[in-house]
Each structure stands twice: as C-alpha cells, then as structure tokens.
Enzyme design. Structure first.
Site, PDB file in Angstrom:
ATOM      1  N   GLY A 248      53.615  28.537  32.473  1.00  0.00           N
ATOM      2  CA  GLY A 248      52.176  28.483  32.664  1.00  0.00           C
ATOM      3  C   GLY A 248      51.498  27.136  32.673  1.00  0.00           C
ATOM      4  N   GLU A 290      59.377  28.831  29.968  1.00  0.00           N
ATOM      5  CA  GLU A 290      59.763  29.237  31.318  1.00  0.00           C
ATOM      6  C   GLU A 290      58.890  28.591  32.386  1.00  0.00           C
ATOM      7  OE1 GLU A 290      61.297  33.720  30.299  1.00  0.00           O
ATOM      8  OE2 GLU A 290      59.180  33.454  30.728  1.00  0.00           O
ATOM      9  N   PRO A 291      58.982  27.275  32.543  1.00  0.00           N
ATOM     10  CA  PRO A 291      58.152  26.630  33.550  1.00  0.00           C
ATOM     11  C   PRO A 291      58.642  26.948  34.965  1.00  0.00           C
ATOM     12  CG  PRO A 291      59.683  25.044  32.612  1.00  0.00           C
ATOM     13  CD  PRO A 291      59.854  26.321  31.821  1.00  0.00           C
ATOM     14  N   GLY A 292      57.724  27.288  35.834  1.00  0.00           N
ATOM     15  CA  GLY A 292      58.054  27.476  37.243  1.00  0.00           C
ATOM     16  C   GLY A 292      57.295  26.443  38.063  1.00  0.00           C
ATOM     17  N   CYS A 361      46.113  36.638  62.781  1.00  0.00           N
ATOM     18  CA  CYS A 361      44.887  37.320  63.202  1.00  0.00           C
ATOM     19  C   CYS A 361      44.146  37.821  61.970  1.00  0.00           C
ATOM     20  CB  CYS A 361      45.251  38.467  64.123  1.00  0.00           C
ATOM     21  SG  CYS A 361      46.236  37.913  65.502  1.00  0.00           S
ATOM     22  N   TYR A 390      55.445  28.845  44.772  1.00  0.00           N
ATOM     23  CA  TYR A 390      54.723  30.020  45.268  1.00  0.00           C
ATOM     24  C   TYR A 390      54.278  29.886  46.725  1.00  0.00           C
ATOM     25  CZ  TYR A 390      54.786  30.840  40.270  1.00  0.00           C
ATOM     26  OH  TYR A 390      55.206  30.996  38.967  1.00  0.00           O
TER      27      TYR A 390
END
Ligand code: PLP
Length: 431
Positions: A248, A290-292, A361, A390
């Site tokens: 986070g 848990e770093p992403g 579109c 992400y």
C-alpha cells in the site's frame, strides 16, 4: 523531470535508463511497455535493507505480483531476496514457470477455487493467506490428502479507513476481503483455524489499502492487529510468529504528489510495533510486507505513437495515441493523473495544453486530461511515466486492440520480455 533515470539526448529525444525512447519505439513498435530493471532492483533494496535493519529475523518484503505479473519479473525478485504473493492460480503458475521457489510464495485471494487450492498445496506453496472459513475447509482436506501441514496466515480486517479511494480501500469492516475483528468473527475464525487439521497458523494478515502516503495508517493497523493478537492469545493461548501488514505505500504520479520515504516509514512502523509489543508483553513477531506498486510503478514508462491532434474550438485539444484504456485503464477506473511527455521533442517547451485520448469507442478512454506537451505531429512518440504498476496487469482486448509488448532495460540494452499479441493469438482461442 520526475525521475533521475530519464534524460534528454542530443537529438532532443527522451532517454529511459540511457536508451532513446524513439529508438525503442522504432525497434519494438508501439504501444510499448518499458521497464527499467535497475529501478525495480533499487526499489526492492529499499525494502530489503530497511526491513533487515529495523525488524526481527524472518521479516521480509513479498512482491505483490498483481501489480505486474510476467515471468521476467520473478528472477529479479528472487535475486533481490524477496518472497512474492500471488492472488490466483495464474499468478502462481507464472512465478513457478519462471523458476521462483514455491516455498517463498504466499497464496492470496478472497475466492480461491478448489482447483487453485489443490494446485497450491501440490506445488508446495509456502503459505496460504486464508480469507474465510469456506476456504479453510477445502485447504484442510487437500493438505490432509497429501499428508502435509500447510502453513497459513489468517486474513482479518482491522476496521480502518486510510482515506484513499473506495475502490482500493480494503481494511474496513465492510469488505469482501478477510474476516472482521470488530464483529468478533475474526476470533472465531482463529478458534476454528487452530482446531483445523492439516494446517498450521503462523499469524495474521491485514491489508488496508493502496496509495497510502503516511505511516499513521500503518501504525493504526499495527495497533489493531496487535490488540487482536493479544485477545487471541488470552482466549485461545495462541501466539503469532508473523504479522503480514499487506502493501500500500503510495508513489507519486505527478510532480505535485507527495513522496513516501519508505525506509523512514518502515522504521516508524517497526518502532511502533516494538513499543506496542513491549507494552502488551507480546513477543515481537516477524513482519511481512507486500509492496506491489512501490516496487514497479516508477520503473515503467509506456510509449505511444501519436495519430494526430484535434482541436475543438472553444473547448480543448486532443492528442490521439495508439493505445489507451486497453493498456492503461487507470484513468477510466480511478481518474488517475499521469505525467506525459512528447519523447520526440523532449527538449522543446511543453506548451500544448491537451487531453491524451485513447483509441477505444468510449469517451472515457483517456490517459490524462489537461496536460501540457510539446505540440506533437503524427508519428511523434508520447511517453507516459509511472506505468509499471497496474497497467500491463490490467490490460484488455476491448475493441480487439492487441496487448502491447513489454521490454526490459538493463546495462544500456533492451530485451523483449513479452512479445506483442497478434490477431492470431486472439483468434486461436475461438472455434
Ligand atoms: C493490492 C495488494 C497488495 C499490493 O498493494 P500496493 O498498493 O500495490 O503495494 C498487497 N497485498 C494485498 C493483499 C493486496 O490486495
């Protein structure tokens, strides 16, 4: 410049880790995901070093693969000494296919299928982060069938609102992830897990959200997790060896965003936990994080080719690029801000006010609104910064747009890590 791995060469082109972005686009095509491997390693080391300095043995960062999951990331994570968390059989299989040790994997997910649970136990996944009682039953059955003891963490919700976006806030009582402490259900969860055969509870997990910029929320989380651990000790006689605090930490996307000093934050969280444990007479647990995003976001840049510009008199100008929400849905999902440059004219004054629009579109298909770039001509390369997390992971084939290639940069060289999707790849799935 937002980052020190970016520069401008004599041709006036943007360089990423010393490599000309326009040459990358010419060689590998656009849109193109570019990942600076050395930046990823640097981000890993920040966590490794701080956690080693301030937390007990057994503490370590786990890379949250959901931020960017492809085989090429896993050797880096392993070499840097991190574990990894996976949230599906697909992520687990990707890590394992890359040779990542299964015993360093943590298996997450609020609705793991029976097949995924069986696969994880079979593969020798180090630890399951059990989300609920339904899952616990299946896990116990699968572990017993193989005569193994599966290590588990229990995912609880601490009832905390870290004031980020609702879409990425996961620590509140009302959440589909984990079991709430506040309602007494988490204690019951622990009671049942401790009595379940085939599993060994090593501790508790909680993840409060994403894009968090201060340690205060994490300190609150630690307080609540510790209070819960104490009540489990008092009621059930169980002492946790491990607290997993989730991920986070926020990253800046634009110049005006705050910066997080991750090492200082880890020091503050560690000190807080030490003090709390001392007050409560609780043995200091090992800590997992848990770093992403903070591992990969600032290592990524996306390159697009400009199709042209369109000025709607009295309203605004659009720069049209050959990608958009299919390779980066974050603006469409969260209205996320991005820093955008004209990589072909990086030395020119960025004075063309515009909105960067994708090719789908959907009027929501935008990458950034009201940004300034050097006025692009058709064919100019547009660079969008901080797209390592992400983006690739959330890409889609909407409008049958093909997924871009991904190249990794190291030592002044680029190597293709994921090739560009072809129409043949898409049609191959169809009868
Ligand atoms: C999303 C998530 C992470 C990673 O969050 P970042 O904000 O990318 O660091 C870690 N753990 C869990 C359980 C998650 O859901």
């Amino acid at each position: 410049m937002l980052y020190d791995n970016l520069s401008i060469n004599d041709a006036g082109h943007l360089c990423i880790a010393g490599i000309d972005a326009c040459e990358l686009a010419a060689e590998f095509g656009t849109p193109l995901y570019v990942l600076d491997e050395d930046r990823v390693r640097m981000n890993c080391r920040t966590y490794i070093e701080a956690m080693r300095a301030y937390l007990p043995e057994g503490s370590r960062p786990l890379y949250a693969g959901k931020a960017l999951c492809f085989k090429g990331i896993y050797p880096i994570i392993e070499q840097e000494g991190m574990g990894a968390d996976v949230v599906s059989g697909g992520e687990a299989a990707t890590a394992i296919a890359a040779g990542f040790p299964a015993d360093l994997l943590y298996f997450h997910g609020s609705n793991k299928t029976d097949a995924e649970i069986a696969y994880g136990v079979e593969q020798g996944i180090g630890c399951f982060v059990v989300d609920n009682l339904n899952e616990l039953e299946v896990l116990s059955r699968e572990a017993q069938a193989r005569a193994v003891i599966q290590r588990i963490l229990l995912r609880v919700t601490v009832g905390l609102d870290p004031h980020t976006l609702a879409a990425i806030n996961t620590g509140k009582v009302d959440s589909q992830f984990g079991v709430p402490i506040e309602t007494g259900q988490a204690l019951e969860f622990a009671r049942q897990a401790l009595a379940t055969p085939g599993v060994e509870v090593i501790g508790f997990h909680s993840h409060i959200g994403s894009q968090i910029f201060e340690p205060d929320s994490f300190c609150d989380q630690v307080d609540r997790l510790l209070a819960f651990a104490c009540s489990v000790r008092d009621e059930l006689g169980f002492v946790a060896q491990t607290f997993n605090l989730g991920g986070g930490f926020g990253v800046p996307y634009v110049d005006s965003d705050s910066r997080v000093d991750i090492a200082a934050n880890i020091a503050a969280i560690a000190e807080h936990l030490h003090a709390g444990c001392e007050r409560a007479g609780y043995p200091m647990p090992a800590v997992l994080m848990e770093p992403g995003r903070s591992i990969v976001a600032n290592a990524g840049v996306t390159l697009y080719a400009t199709g042209g510009t369109k000025t709607i008199e009295g309203y605004r100008s659009y720069v049209m690029v050959d990608g958009g929400m299919t390779d980066n849905p974050r603006y469409a999902l969260y209205n996320s801000a991005y820093t955008v440059l004209n990589a072909t004219r990086a030395a020119d004054v960025a004075d063309f006010a515009c909105t960067i629009a994708g090719r789908c579109c959907e009027s929501g298909d935008r990458i950034a609104e009201d940004v300034r770039v050097a006025r692009p001509e058709r064919g100019d390369i547009i660079a969008v910064l901080t797209t390592g997390a992400y983006n690739f992971a959330m890409s889609s084939n909407y409008n049958r747009v093909l997924r871009p290639a991904l190249v990794m940069l190291h030592d002044g060289k680029a190597r293709l890590a994921v090739r560009r999707q072809t129409i043949g790849d898409l049609l191959a799935l169809e009868a």
